[in-house]
Design a protein around this motif. Structure first.
Motif, PDB file in Angstrom:
ATOM      1  N   VAL A 147       1.403  -9.282   0.775  1.00  0.00           N
ATOM      2  CA  VAL A 147       2.509  -8.443   0.345  1.00  0.00           C
ATOM      3  C   VAL A 147       2.845  -8.788  -1.104  1.00  0.00           C
ATOM      4  CG1 VAL A 147       3.447  -8.093   2.651  1.00  0.00           C
ATOM      5  CG2 VAL A 147       4.144 -10.086   1.341  1.00  0.00           C
ATOM      6  N   MET A 148       3.783  -8.070  -1.660  1.00  0.00           N
ATOM      7  CA  MET A 148       4.153  -8.309  -3.051  1.00  0.00           C
ATOM      8  C   MET A 148       5.121  -9.496  -3.126  1.00  0.00           C
ATOM      9  SD  MET A 148       2.449  -5.794  -4.488  1.00  0.00           S
ATOM     10  CE  MET A 148       1.181  -6.068  -3.242  1.00  0.00           C
TER      11      MET A 148
ATOM     12  N   TYR B  31       9.272  -8.129  -6.762  1.00  0.00           N
ATOM     13  CA  TYR B  31       8.490  -6.904  -6.969  1.00  0.00           C
ATOM     14  C   TYR B  31       9.388  -5.803  -7.543  1.00  0.00           C
ATOM     15  CZ  TYR B  31       5.738  -2.739  -6.430  1.00  0.00           C
ATOM     16  OH  TYR B  31       5.083  -1.560  -6.702  1.00  0.00           O
TER      17      TYR B  31
ATOM     18  N   GLN C  16       4.214   0.678 -11.789  1.00  0.00           N
ATOM     19  CA  GLN C  16       4.056   1.523 -10.601  1.00  0.00           C
ATOM     20  C   GLN C  16       5.027   2.704 -10.678  1.00  0.00           C
ATOM     21  OE1 GLN C  16       4.240  -1.758 -10.706  1.00  0.00           O
ATOM     22  NE2 GLN C  16       2.948  -2.740  -9.184  1.00  0.00           N
TER      23      GLN C  16
ATOM     24  N   ILE D 177       4.151   6.766 -10.481  1.00  0.00           N
ATOM     25  CA  ILE D 177       4.756   7.719  -9.538  1.00  0.00           C
ATOM     26  C   ILE D 177       5.121   9.026 -10.234  1.00  0.00           C
ATOM     27  CG2 ILE D 177       6.898   8.100  -8.233  1.00  0.00           C
ATOM     28  CD1 ILE D 177       6.639   5.190  -7.285  1.00  0.00           C
TER      29      ILE D 177
ATOM     30  N   GLY E 190       3.695   2.044   2.590  1.00  0.00           N
ATOM     31  CA  GLY E 190       3.488   0.997   1.579  1.00  0.00           C
ATOM     32  C   GLY E 190       4.649   0.970   0.610  1.00  0.00           C
TER      33      GLY E 190
ATOM     34  N   SER F  99       6.868  -1.486  -0.114  1.00  0.00           N
ATOM     35  CA  SER F  99       7.288  -2.755  -0.701  1.00  0.00           C
ATOM     36  C   SER F  99       8.814  -2.897  -0.580  1.00  0.00           C
ATOM     37  CB  SER F  99       6.793  -2.893  -2.143  1.00  0.00           C
ATOM     38  OG  SER F  99       7.013  -4.219  -2.585  1.00  0.00           O
TER      39      SER F  99
ATOM     40  N   ASN G 157      10.962   1.644  -6.056  1.00  0.00           N
ATOM     41  CA  ASN G 157      10.315   2.855  -6.536  1.00  0.00           C
ATOM     42  C   ASN G 157      10.364   4.003  -5.527  1.00  0.00           C
ATOM     43  OD1 ASN G 157       9.751   1.727  -8.990  1.00  0.00           O
ATOM     44  ND2 ASN G 157       7.723   0.978  -8.389  1.00  0.00           N
TER      45      ASN G 157
ATOM     46  N   ASP H 297       5.787  -0.926   5.746  1.00  0.00           N
ATOM     47  CA  ASP H 297       5.029  -1.949   5.001  1.00  0.00           C
ATOM     48  C   ASP H 297       4.607  -3.018   5.996  1.00  0.00           C
ATOM     49  OD1 ASP H 297       4.153  -3.934   2.850  1.00  0.00           O
ATOM     50  OD2 ASP H 297       4.975  -2.338   1.607  1.00  0.00           O
TER      51      ASP H 297
ATOM     52  N   ASN I  32       6.517  -8.165   4.563  1.00  0.00           N
ATOM     53  CA  ASN I  32       7.204  -7.556   3.407  1.00  0.00           C
ATOM     54  C   ASN I  32       8.687  -7.957   3.389  1.00  0.00           C
ATOM     55  OD1 ASN I  32       7.440  -5.599   1.185  1.00  0.00           O
ATOM     56  ND2 ASN I  32       8.631  -4.375   2.633  1.00  0.00           N
TER      57      ASN I  32
ATOM     58  N   GLY J 156       4.291  -2.688   9.888  1.00  0.00           N
ATOM     59  CA  GLY J 156       2.983  -2.497  10.508  1.00  0.00           C
ATOM     60  C   GLY J 156       2.004  -2.043   9.460  1.00  0.00           C
ATOM     61  N   THR J 157       0.730  -2.007   9.814  1.00  0.00           N
ATOM     62  CA  THR J 157      -0.259  -1.603   8.825  1.00  0.00           C
ATOM     63  C   THR J 157      -0.478  -0.089   8.836  1.00  0.00           C
ATOM     64  OG1 THR J 157      -2.579  -1.734   8.142  1.00  0.00           O
ATOM     65  CG2 THR J 157      -2.115  -2.190  10.469  1.00  0.00           C
ATOM     66  N   PHE J 158      -0.639   0.464   7.649  1.00  0.00           N
ATOM     67  CA  PHE J 158      -0.929   1.905   7.602  1.00  0.00           C
ATOM     68  C   PHE J 158      -2.392   2.188   7.958  1.00  0.00           C
ATOM     69  CE2 PHE J 158      -0.412   1.184   2.754  1.00  0.00           C
ATOM     70  CZ  PHE J 158      -1.757   0.853   2.543  1.00  0.00           C
TER      71      PHE J 158
ATOM     72  N   ILE K 234       0.671   3.846  -4.898  1.00  0.00           N
ATOM     73  CA  ILE K 234       0.081   2.587  -5.412  1.00  0.00           C
ATOM     74  C   ILE K 234      -0.058   1.550  -4.296  1.00  0.00           C
ATOM     75  CG2 ILE K 234       0.144   0.990  -7.397  1.00  0.00           C
ATOM     76  CD1 ILE K 234       0.029   3.887  -8.197  1.00  0.00           C
ATOM     77  N   ALA K 235      -0.558   2.010  -3.177  1.00  0.00           N
ATOM     78  CA  ALA K 235      -0.747   1.091  -2.047  1.00  0.00           C
ATOM     79  C   ALA K 235      -2.150   1.201  -1.448  1.00  0.00           C
ATOM     80  CB  ALA K 235       0.302   1.388  -0.977  1.00  0.00           C
TER      81      ALA K 235
HETATM   82  C1  LIG Z   1       2.024  -2.219  -5.305  1.00  0.00           C
HETATM   83  S1  LIG Z   1       3.024  -2.053  -3.896  1.00  0.00           S
HETATM   84  C2  LIG Z   1       3.594  -0.397  -4.078  1.00  0.00           C
HETATM   85  C3  LIG Z   1       5.003  -0.253  -3.606  1.00  0.00           C
HETATM   86  C4  LIG Z   1       5.653   1.072  -3.871  1.00  0.00           C
HETATM   87  N1  LIG Z   1       5.072   2.133  -3.091  1.00  0.00           N
HETATM   88  C5  LIG Z   1       5.603   1.436  -5.343  1.00  0.00           C
HETATM   89  O1  LIG Z   1       5.042   2.479  -5.678  1.00  0.00           O
HETATM   90  O2  LIG Z   1       6.136   0.684  -6.156  1.00  0.00           O
HETATM   91  C6  LIG Z   1       1.855  -1.887  -2.573  1.00  0.00           C
HETATM   92  C7  LIG Z   1       2.499  -2.066  -1.217  1.00  0.00           C
HETATM   93  O3  LIG Z   1       1.565  -1.657  -0.215  1.00  0.00           O
HETATM   94  C8  LIG Z   1       1.698  -2.536   0.865  1.00  0.00           C
HETATM   95  N2  LIG Z   1       0.497  -2.502   1.691  1.00  0.00           N
HETATM   96  C9  LIG Z   1      -0.750  -2.927   1.358  1.00  0.00           C
HETATM   97  N3  LIG Z   1      -1.568  -2.793   2.406  1.00  0.00           N
HETATM   98  C10 LIG Z   1      -0.822  -2.268   3.419  1.00  0.00           C
HETATM   99  C11 LIG Z   1      -1.098  -1.905   4.758  1.00  0.00           C
HETATM  100  N4  LIG Z   1      -2.325  -2.053   5.266  1.00  0.00           N
HETATM  101  N5  LIG Z   1      -0.117  -1.387   5.515  1.00  0.00           N
HETATM  102  C12 LIG Z   1       1.142  -1.231   5.013  1.00  0.00           C
HETATM  103  N6  LIG Z   1       1.468  -1.554   3.738  1.00  0.00           N
HETATM  104  C13 LIG Z   1       0.502  -2.074   2.960  1.00  0.00           C
HETATM  105  C14 LIG Z   1       1.919  -3.891   0.228  1.00  0.00           C
HETATM  106  O4  LIG Z   1       2.463  -4.822   1.139  1.00  0.00           O
HETATM  107  C15 LIG Z   1       2.840  -3.516  -0.914  1.00  0.00           C
HETATM  108  O5  LIG Z   1       4.173  -3.653  -0.560  1.00  0.00           O
END
Ligand SMILES: C[S@@+](CC[C@H](N)C(=O)[O-])C[C@H]1O[C@@H](n2cnc3c(N)ncnc32)[C@H](O)[C@@H]1O
Length: 355
Positions: free
Chosen positions: A7-8, A14, A21, A25, A54, A56, A60, A88, A92, A122-124, A141-142
């Motif tokens: 995570v960030m 973050y 980021q 957007i 995602g 964070s 944003n 996330d 997170n 949970g994971t996306f 950005i995820a």
């Molecule tokens: C760079 S941050 C972007 C946050 C926000 N969307 C932005 O635009 O600022 C990427 C985020 O994606 C999340 N992420 C990465 N892999 C993920 C997954 N498999 N499932 C859910 N979230 C995930 C990370 O934990 C992180 O918080």
């Protein structure tokens, strides 16, 4: 290799260092606006469900979700319920997100009544909602974060700099992950729903825009091994589990692959972003400030993925010393050669419909 629970930087770090980021957007907003005029609104008393894949710590997401609320309110009565679910990974920092939602003047909850905010850990790359639940999906950005680290490179921390046999492992993982992400969204989206993805990307030559900065970071990690801070085996494990897809790789499963007919790629574009911190530096000419901000931004997303590979026998103090030394040296390197820290990231934007 194990899973990717990366995570960030937490505790609002973050949020404080994600201006880049935020700039990315802005390129997705025209796609979002189009999605919001096209998306089917639920006809019964079901809420309009928005998924933020995602999120964070949420800084944003505030502006994006405020736009969503405004546009849905324009099309539907003021009482029409809107549920916004921030997704996330379990580790997170969701507290920062909820604090922001409750106390920031930028919170989309300030705008109107009938808007409900939730989060899920949970994971996306898995299912997050029941079938046909989500009207609008957003992910910024995820998607360049892979579900797992498919390989390591003894000489570099970034897949884009790896020799072809290692790079191929990352591109295969990215192909599988993207297909998996889309397959789950195809279930979760309502008929007539929309998904907007703003993702780190590369051009046909593989250029993604962060090469010089990644090289600086890699060179300093190698120095830390030579100077006795890091152990060689720790550096050998360090690899950031990201991959920057080309526009063709983003389009492939939607146009030819397994998602064809289930999801429709309505629009796609790629941009090369100016570096907002470099532009500030150009105006203010403050090199110390540029180096500090660029280092903090790098730290916000790279610290967990690089330094989780320190050996387990290191004490917290010892680990902190290594981490501080690394980012201190990065900062110094940027002061000495600011151009090497300028990032012109490539961003792909996709508007996807569930027909
Ligand atoms: C760079 S941050 C972007 C946050 C926000 N969307 C932005 O635009 O600022 C990427 C985020 O994606 C999340 N992420 C990465 N892999 C993920 C997954 N498999 N499932 C859910 N979230 C995930 C990370 O934990 C992180 O918080």
């Amino acid at each position: 290799m194990g899973g990717n629970e990366i995570v960030m930087g937490g505790h609002g770090f973050y949020n404080a260092h994600s201006q880049l980021q935020h700039s990315a957007i802005s390129y997705g907003l025209p796609f979002l606006q189009r999605a919001l005029t096209e998306v089917a609104l639920p006809t019964s008393d079901r809420p309009f469900v928005v998924a933020d894949y995602g999120s964070s710590e949420g800084r944003n997401s505030m502006e994006v979700m405020a736009i969503v609320v405004r546009e849905v309110r324009r099309r539907a009565p003021a009482t029409f319920p809107i549920s916004i679910v921030h997704v996330d990974q379990p580790a997170n920092d969701f507290s920062s997100l909820f604090m922001l939602l409750q106390s920031s003047p930028a919170s989309y909850l300030c705008e109107t009544q009938g808007v409900f905010a939730y989060a899920t850990g949970g994971t996306f790359y898995g299912r997050l909602f029941p079938d046909g639940q989500v009207s609008l999906g957003w992910s910024s950005i995820a998607i360049h974060w892979l579900s797992r680290l498919p390989a390591t490179d003894p000489d570099h921390i970034a897949s884009g700099h790896s020799p072809p046999h290692i790079f191929a492992r990352f591109s295969e993982q990215a192909r599988e992950d993207w297909e998996c992400f889309l397959t789950h969204r195809a279930h979760e989206l309502r008929t007539g729903g929309r998904l907007v993805v703003v993702g780190g990307s590369a051009d046909a030559q593989g250029t993604y825009g962060g090469e010089p900065l990644y090289d600086v970071a890699n060179r300093i990690l190698q120095q830390l091994v030579r100077d006795g801070y890091l152990r060689a085996q720790e550096y050998a494990r360090m690899m950031v589990p990201t991959y920057h897809r080309t526009p063709e790789e983003f389009a492939e499963p939607l146009q030819q692959g397994t998602l064809r007919g289930r999801l429709l790629l309505e629009a796609q574009s790629q941009v090369t972003m100016p570096d907002p911190l470099w532009e500030q530096f150009g105006k203010a000419g403050d090199i110390q400030s540029f180096a500090s901000k660029q280092t903090a931004w790098l730290r916000a997303w790279s610290e967990p993925s690089l330094f989780r590979h320190l050996d387990a026998d290191r004490s917290p103090d010892n680990s902190s010393r290594i981490i501080e030394e690394f980012y201190g040296r990065v900062r110094l390197a940027i002061v000495q050669d600011p151009l090497a820290a300028r990032c012109n990231w490539k961003i792909s934007i996709l508007l996807i419909a569930k027909p």
